[in-house]
Structure formats: structure tokens, C-alpha cells
Scaffold this active site. Structure first.
Site, short mmCIF file in Angstrom:
data_model
loop_
_atom_site.label_atom_id
_atom_site.label_comp_id
_atom_site.label_asym_id
_atom_site.label_seq_id
_atom_site.Cartn_x
_atom_site.Cartn_y
_atom_site.Cartn_z
N TRP A 106 0.87 -1.17 0.00
CA TRP A 106 0.00 0.00 0.00
C TRP A 106 0.91 1.22 0.00
CZ3 TRP A 106 -1.92 2.59 4.93
CH2 TRP A 106 -2.93 3.53 4.66
N LYS B 132 -12.90 -1.55 6.47
CA LYS B 132 -13.53 -2.42 5.48
C LYS B 132 -14.47 -3.43 6.11
CE LYS B 132 -9.68 -0.88 3.44
NZ LYS B 132 -8.72 -0.02 4.19
N ASP C 118 0.11 -5.55 9.58
CA ASP C 118 -0.96 -4.64 9.21
C ASP C 118 -2.13 -5.53 8.82
OD1 ASP C 118 -1.32 -1.80 6.89
OD2 ASP C 118 -2.73 -2.79 8.25
#
Lengths: 333, 462
Positions: free
Chosen positions: A63, A180, A144
Site C-alpha cells: 500500500w 472495510k 498490518d
């Protein structure tokens, strides 16, 4: 400054396990954070302050904001091999070499599940090997985890990598996000946790995390955290959430299957195996920037130029159109 | 209890001493890599992988939080918490504004989604907040010279600005008032922006050391940032007069300094949004370039929602656009985008004429309660204190806080003898005071002021 206690408690259960001994023994220093970004940033600042000579190893690709975060925290970055363009899968030997060659006691950023942007995750067996090598090298694993539940549909399954490391005795750090899996994107709800040697150390580390948060935003926003703690604190609501998260994950998995079948039906000579092998929100298509540009200019399909497609944007209504467009721009390659 | 807070603070971490009870040796799930050996009373652990956090010591307890903790532990019925920087009703309860409840119900009914805001925040909020600050018709707004981005309340907005200063004005110093809100120093320290203090509070007059303030601002290297409280100075409650603001603006312009306003109490100080923005608008009228951090924690009671903004007034719309883009680059690796809930509440309240009117009324009510309590406290002090001491400074101060002029020993007496909890700098939060308790507080203050050093030979550490 540590945020909603209830929300943090429930969040740790998700990552470490409902019956985790580490939770019982109060060995986890944890604070509510500004979603995944905030959790990563807080950890990066903590790393800078207390391990000032350390670096962070970041997978290629990752990311893009990971680079910004550790850079603004003033922590030097190194990369490690991750994605294998030829196989559109994991470059496992490259990864292991980089882990082995890194100086002892290095800090590594790992995606717990549903790697962003590639959707390529190590298998359980590969995770075990990675964990063993980390042990030998005394590396620090920072996970993460932005997609727990959202990847396979099963939160426990999606936390497997973390559980493997915990079983092997690592003291890890975790960034968790509800953006999410609970759809709380704009509410900015997440959690940073660091597993410590004992309760005393956990209290100490937590005090320092709060000390970092105070001059950044004082204390984290309440609303999203209240939503999370209300849901997870009520068995019926939690059960409803687990159902909904599975529905979301299944829809995406279903779209992957349909997209792959459509591409194969169109008679494409290329392999589209990776559509269903990869996992999570994103499909790392392997399309070149030029092909991506064509998709946009000729077919009005918008995506990032690294070939990453968000499967969340694919529906039964548009999957056929998408397959056709991809086929058109790739059939001559 | 206060003492336990201290002991936590002074304990350094001894890595090899581990409470045996916590080891759970031999039970399932225990760490296979820990081997314990007993050496008389101390249990040593030999970890295969020693923790890399061993050298980390306990962070000092928050000075304000410590006060609340001690208050909670106090069982005395007469206890009073004047450390809290949050508004309380006459019944000393937290207050969620009615207009906020209305807005939240509307939002729920409408079923707004929870998608990410852009990095700069909710557009409707940004527009509303800048207009509230400068006035919708102000040239800086009309000519689009203000770069506004939503921030995490006052703290987050200050931090974004501090990071911008560090990045684009390397070596520039920020001057902060002596005293100021405790977190200002932390923010500039963590942002690595050097700072120094300008004289502000005069303990002799319990008022503003105006000469000292001007002299220090004048002496600062050209192009320094001057942190100013827009209204209701925290912790003193002492604001410059309109005439003094003019002189402050003069000297700042003369030295080419950059003003940096912290506006945490707009509307909450005088009761009027426009009146409380007068200092900021004075500077805007002069065409100066400057920073303004805003917070809706107090005036809309949105404390925990973390809603505020950083505004940078530039000399051109082009500069504003560029500055905004760089503020976004600082925000993205900090938290990506700001939380939506508080922003929506503000936008809804300000965007609806009826709700905006209701808000103004509730704000007047809150500010009014504080003014009433100030007056009652003053009246009580004057009627009870026969020494002839001038207590009028209480009426001259404004906002949530009052600097009582009590020193540490006297403040300790307030707590130890009277169970009145306040910060050691002599600050009391009038937001935590009810009319019913004014007389008791007056007794406590009078006693502490005149007698404290007689009671305690050495000041007791809180």
C-alpha cells in the site's frame, strides 16, 4: 488518550483470540487508533522514538501510504521481495532470502491477510517457515491487518498468520482497522497493539503510545468506536456482523470466480488463474500501464496504473463488460 | 489516588524482575521459550528472546488527568472537581447540546453512508468553519485566500500547522505565551519546531503583562510564529483588550512575524460567535498571512468527536491552493482522512438556519452560566473576605477558566483541606462550578490564600 476501553478489548480478542492468554495476562499494550493509517503511524513514531537506529522492511509492492507513514515518522526504509510478476504469486524464496540477509533484530512490516495491492498471501506452511526464520534472526514482526474477516469471510481464518507467530513466541505489533470489515471507513476506527513481556511492560509501553498520540490528536474519535463496541459487545449483533462480513467477502469471491470464467470463456489464451488464487479486495491483474490506460480511455474503466483492480467495484451487472474489455486489451499480448 | 499515580511515575522498569504469579509456568499456552529460575525472593526469567522494550520507562502521568483521578478517589461529599476543561451543567453533569442531538437524529434518519472523506475533510464543514471564523462576506473568503482543512479538533489542527512550519519554514521559531495550554509544547516538540515563551501572565496584577508581551514579540527574530489565543486564554482567562490587540497586530506586522491563532472557544467566551472572532478578523482585515486552528469541542460540546480545522490565510488564492495541497500531504501519513461524524454534525447545524439559531442560543446559555457563576463567586469572595484584597480579576477574566493567583502551596490546601481539585498552577475551571457551590469555593479560596502556609510547613506534593 487510549480511546474506548471496551472497543480495544473486543478488538484484541479478534486478533489474538477470544481466550488469548496474552489478554488474560494483560501483556498487550493497546490503544484505539485512527484506523489502520493511524495505528501504523503511531507504531512508526514509537519505533523511531525507542529504537532510533532501526529501519523498517516493507514488501514490494505494498500500500503506497506505508512508505509515506514511515518516511514522515523519519524511519529509514528497506524493501523485501514479495510479489513474483512471472507467476503473479508469491516470490517466497526471494522473501526468505531477504529475511535471512537482513541484520539480526530488524523490523518487518507484514500484511496479515489479503495483501494490498497484490491479493497474494503466503500459505499457512509458508507463514510457519517465515516465522521460524524470524525467530532465528530475532526479527520484529509488525502486522498490518486491514481486512480481517473481509478476506476469507472468517475472521479466525484471516488471523492465522498472526496466530502462527504468537504460537511461536514472537512479541509482535498489530495494526487493525474496521474501515472495510465493518464498513466504517470515514469513522476512522482502528487499534494499535504491541505484545510485551509482561503486564508491567504493557502498562509502560501503553503510556508511551498515549504520549505519542497526545500531541497528534489528543484522543481518538468516539463515534466509530462506540459503534464497534456496541456491535462486538452484544452477542446477537456480533453474530449479525459475522454474517454480514461473510456476505461481503463471499460477494467478492463470487465476482472473482465469475470474472475468471468470463475471461476463459472469451477464449483468452492467457492464464487467469490468479483471479481466483489471489484474495481480498484487490486483484493484481498483471496488466501493464499501457493496457490500463487503454482500459480507461477506451472502456472508461478506472483503476490504478499498477494493474490493481478493486474487485469490490465489480458486480454481476458489469463483470461481463469488464471481462470483455480486459480481453480486448490483452488478447494480442 | 494521587500517590499511586506518583509511584507509577517513579518506578523504572527493571527488566529481569518479573512477578512470579504472572508467569503461569507449566500451564498450557505458556511461552515455551521462558525458563524460570528462583533466586531467593527474586524470580529471574531467562528469555530466549529478551524484549526490546526493556529500556522503555513509564511516561509521566498527564497533569490534568491526575487531577480527575484523585477527585474520583476522594470520598468526601463536599468534593469539587475544578480541573475539568469540559462544560458541566448546574447539576455538574456533562451536556450534549440539544441541537447536536437533533442533528444526529437527522443524520441517522437520512441514512448517510460512512465512506471516506477526502483528505481535506468534509467540504460543507470546511466552508462553514471558515465562514464562521472570518464572516461569510469577508474578502479573504470571497477571494478564496484561505486554505482550510478539517483537522482532529484543535490538537490535530495545531499539529498539521506545526508540521507545515517544520517542513517549509525550517529553523523558524514559535513563540508561545507564558503560561499556555500544556499540550502546545508537546505539539511543537513532537513536530520538531523550536519554541520559546513570551511574557503573558503577570502574577502581581493577576492580569496581562502587556509591556512584557510586546517587548518579547519585538525581540523575536523576524519571521517568527506568534501563537495567540483568539479568545478566552487557557489557562489564565486573561485576554488582551481590543486596543491591545491593535498594538499586538502592529508589532507583529512591524517584525514580519506570522500570527498563529488557537481558537478553541469561539462563541463560548462572550456568548457571541462574532465578538469572539474579533481578534482574528482584525488581523484578516489587515491583509496579513496567518494560521488559525479551530475546535468545536467546547462550543458545540463535541469533545470526543475530534472536530476542528486548520485555516491558513494566504495573500493569494493560488498560494492557498498550494498550501492546502501540502497540508493534505502531511495529513495522509498521519491518519489518511479525518473522521466524518463530528464534521457532519457541524455542517448540519450551521447549514440550517433554525438549527444555527438554536445553537447560538445554547452557546449563549453555556457562556451565560459561566458568567453567572463568575459573578456569584466574586460576590461571595467580596462579602466573605474582610482583608480588602481585590478580587475583581475574577470578573475581568473570561471563558472557562480562571487563574486564581493561588500558588502551589495554596492550591494544595484547596485540595487537602477543602477537597477542591484544581491544577497546581492555580487554574480553576468555572465550567465545573455550580451556583450552589460558589460560597463553599469562596471559603476555600479565602482560607487558602490567607492561611495555607500556616497549615502546612512544607507544601504537600499532589
Amino acid at each position: 488518550m487510549g480511546g474506548s476501553v471496551k472497543m480495544v478489548e473486543e478488538t484484541l480478542k479478534l486478533a489474538y483470540g477470544d481466550d488469548s492468554e496474552f489478554i488474560k495476562d494483560k501483556r498487550i499494550a493497546a490503544v484505539q487508533a485512527l484506523s489502520g493509517t493511524g495505528a501504523c503511524r503511531l507504531f512508526a513514531d514509537f519505533q523511531k522514538r525507542f529504537c532510533p537506529s532501526s529501519q523498517i522492511y516493507i514488501p514490494v509492492p505494498t500500500w503506497s501510504n506505508h512508505h509515506n507513514i514511515w518516511r514522515d515518522a523519519d524511519v529509514p526504509q528497506k524493501t523485501y521481495h514479495y510479489y513474483h510478476p512471472e507467476t503473479k504469486g508469491l516470490n517466497f524464496s526471494g522473501l526468505m532470502d531477504d529475511v535471512k540477509n537482513a541484520p539480526e533484530g530488524s523490523f518487518f512490516l507484514l500484511h496479515a491477510c489479503a495483501h494490498n495491492p497484490t491479493g497474494v498471501d503466503p500459505t499457512d506452511e509458508q507463514w510457519r517457515e517465515i516465522s521460524q526464520l524470524f525467530k532465528a534472526k530475532k526479527h520484529f514482526a509488525f502486522f498490518d491487518m486491514a481486512y480481517q474477516g473481509f478476506a476469507s469471510g472468517d475472521p479466525a481464518r484471516d488471523a492465522k498468520s498472526i496466530r502462527i507467530f504468537l504460537e511461536d513466541g514472537h512479541h509482535i505489533g498489530i495494526s487493525q482497522s474496521y474501515a472495510k470489515n465493518m464498513g466504517l471507513y470515514g469513522q476512522r476506527v482502528g487499534c494499535l497493539s504491541v505484545l510485551c513481556a509482561d503486564e508491567k511492560q504493557a502498562v509502560t509501553v501503553k503510556s508511551q503510545l498515549q504520549q505519542l498520540a497526545r500531541p497528534m490528536y489528543s484522543n481518538p474519535p468516539l463515534h466509530g468506536a462506540q459503534i464497534v463496541s456496541t456491535i462486538l459487545g452484544d452477542p446477537e449483533l456480533k453474530s449479525l456482523w459475522l454474517k454480514e462480513v461473510k456476505i461481503m467477502a463471499d460477494r467478492i469471491i463470487g465476482m472473482r470466480t465469475t470474472l475468471r470464467e468470463s475471461l476463459e470463456k472469451l477464449g483468452s489464451p492467457l492464464s487467469w488463474e490468479h483471479v481466483t488464487k489471489q484474495i481480498g479486495m484487490f486483484w493484481y491483474s498483471g496488466l501493464t500501464p499501457e493496457q490500463v490506460d487503454r482500459l480507461t480511455s477506451e472502456y472508461h474503466i478506472y483503476m490504478t496504473r499498477n494493474g490493481r483492480i478493486s474487485m469490490a467495484g465489480v458486480t454481476t451487472g458489469n463483470v461481463g463488460y469488464l471481462a470483455n474489455a480486459i480481453h480486448e486489451v490483452t488478447k494480442s499480448s | 489516588m494521587a500517590s499511586s499515580m506518583l509511584s507509577l511515575g517513579s518506578t523504572s522498569l527493571l527488566p529481569r524482575e518479573v512477578n512470579k504469579d504472572k508467569l503461569k509456568l507449566g500451564t498450557s499456552g505458556s511461552n515455551p521459550f521462558l525458563k524460570a529460575k528462583s533466586f531467593s525472593r527474586v524470580t529471574m526469567t531467562v528469555a530466549v528472546k529478551p524484549s526490546r522494550f526493556e529500556g522503555i520507562t513509564m511516561a509521566p502521568p498527564d497533569p490534568i488527568l491526575g487531577v480527575s483521578e484523585a477527585f474520583k478517589a476522594d470520598t468526601n461529599e463536599l468534593k469539587l472537581n475544578l480541573g475539568v476543561g469540559a462544560y458541566r451543567t448546574e447539576e455538574l453533569q456533562p451536556y450534549v447540546l440539544n441541537v447536536v442531538k437533533k442533528a444526529e437524529n437527522l443524520m441517522l434518519e437520512r441514512g448517510d453512508n460512512k465512506e471516506y472523506l477526502p483528505i481535506e475533510g468534509l467540504a460543507a464543514f470546511n466552508k462553514a468553519t471558515a465562514e464562521l471564523l472570518f464572516g461569510a462576506g469577508h474578502p479573504v473568503i470571497k477571494e478564496q485566500k484561505v486554505a482550510t482543512i478539517q483537522g482532529l479538533s484543535g490538537t490535530g489542527s495545531l499539529r498539521l500547522a506545526a508540521a507545515l512550519i517544520e517542513r517549509y519554514f525550517p529553523g523558524a521559531k514559535v513563540l508561545i505565551s507564558a503560561p499556555t495550554w500544556g499540550n502546545h509544547k508537546n505539539i511543537f516538540n513532537d513536530a520538531k519546531v523550536p519554541w520559546s515563551e513570551y511574557r503573558y501572565y503577570d502574577p502581581k496584577t493577576i492580569g496581562l503583562d502587556f509591556e512584557g508581551m510586546i517587548a518579547d514579540i519585538k525581540e523575536a527574530p523576524e519571521g517568527s510564529f506568534i501563537l495567540l489565543h483568539g479568545c478566552a486564554h487557557n489557562p489564565t482567562g486573561i485576554d488582551p483588550t481590543p486596543e491591545q490587540w491593535v498594538k499586538i497586530a502592529d508589532v507583529i506586522q512591524e517584525k514580519n512575524h506570522i500570527p498563529f491563532f488557537d481558537v478553541a472557544y469561539q462563541g463560548f467566551a462572550s456568548g457571541s460567535l462574532d465578538e469572539d472572532a474579533a481578534s482574528v478578523r482584525l488581523f484578516a482585515d489587515r491583509g496579513m498571512e496567518f494560521f488559525v486552528a479551530q475546535s468545536y469541542s467546547k462550543n458545540l460540546g463535541l469533545y470526543a468527536e475530534r472536530i476542528g480545522a486548520i485555516n491558513v490565510v494566504c495573500s493569494s488564492a493560488d498560494a492557498a491552493t498550494r498550501v492546502k495541497s501540502q497540508l493534505k500531504r502531511i495529513a495522509r501519513p498521519m491518519y489518511s482522512n479525518p473522521p466524518v461524524h463530528g464534521a457532519r454534525i457541524v455542517a448540519n447545524v450551521v447549514g440550517d438556519a433554525a438549527m444555527f439559531g438554536e445553537w447560538k442560543a445554547e452557546m449563549e446559555m453555556m457562556a451565560g452560566r459561566i458568567k453567572t457563576v463568575r459573578q456569584k463567586l466574586y460576590d461571595s469572595l467580596v462579602s466573605k473576605d474582610k482583608s480588602g484584597k481585590d478580587w475583581s480579576f475574577i470578573l475581568k477574566q473570561i471563558g472557562m477558566f480562571s487563574f486564581t493567583g493561588l500558588n502551589k502551596a495554596q492550591s494544595d490546601n484547596m485540595t487537602n483541606k477543602w477537597h477542591v481539585y484544581m491544577t497546581k498552577d492555580g487554574r480553576i475551571s468555572l465550567a465545573g462550578l455550580s451556583l450552589a457551590k460558589c460560597e463553599y469555593l469562596a471559603d476555600a479560596i479565602i482560607d487558602s490564600y490567607h492561611n495555607a502556609l500556616l497549615y502546612w510547613e512544607t507544601p504537600i506534593e499532589l
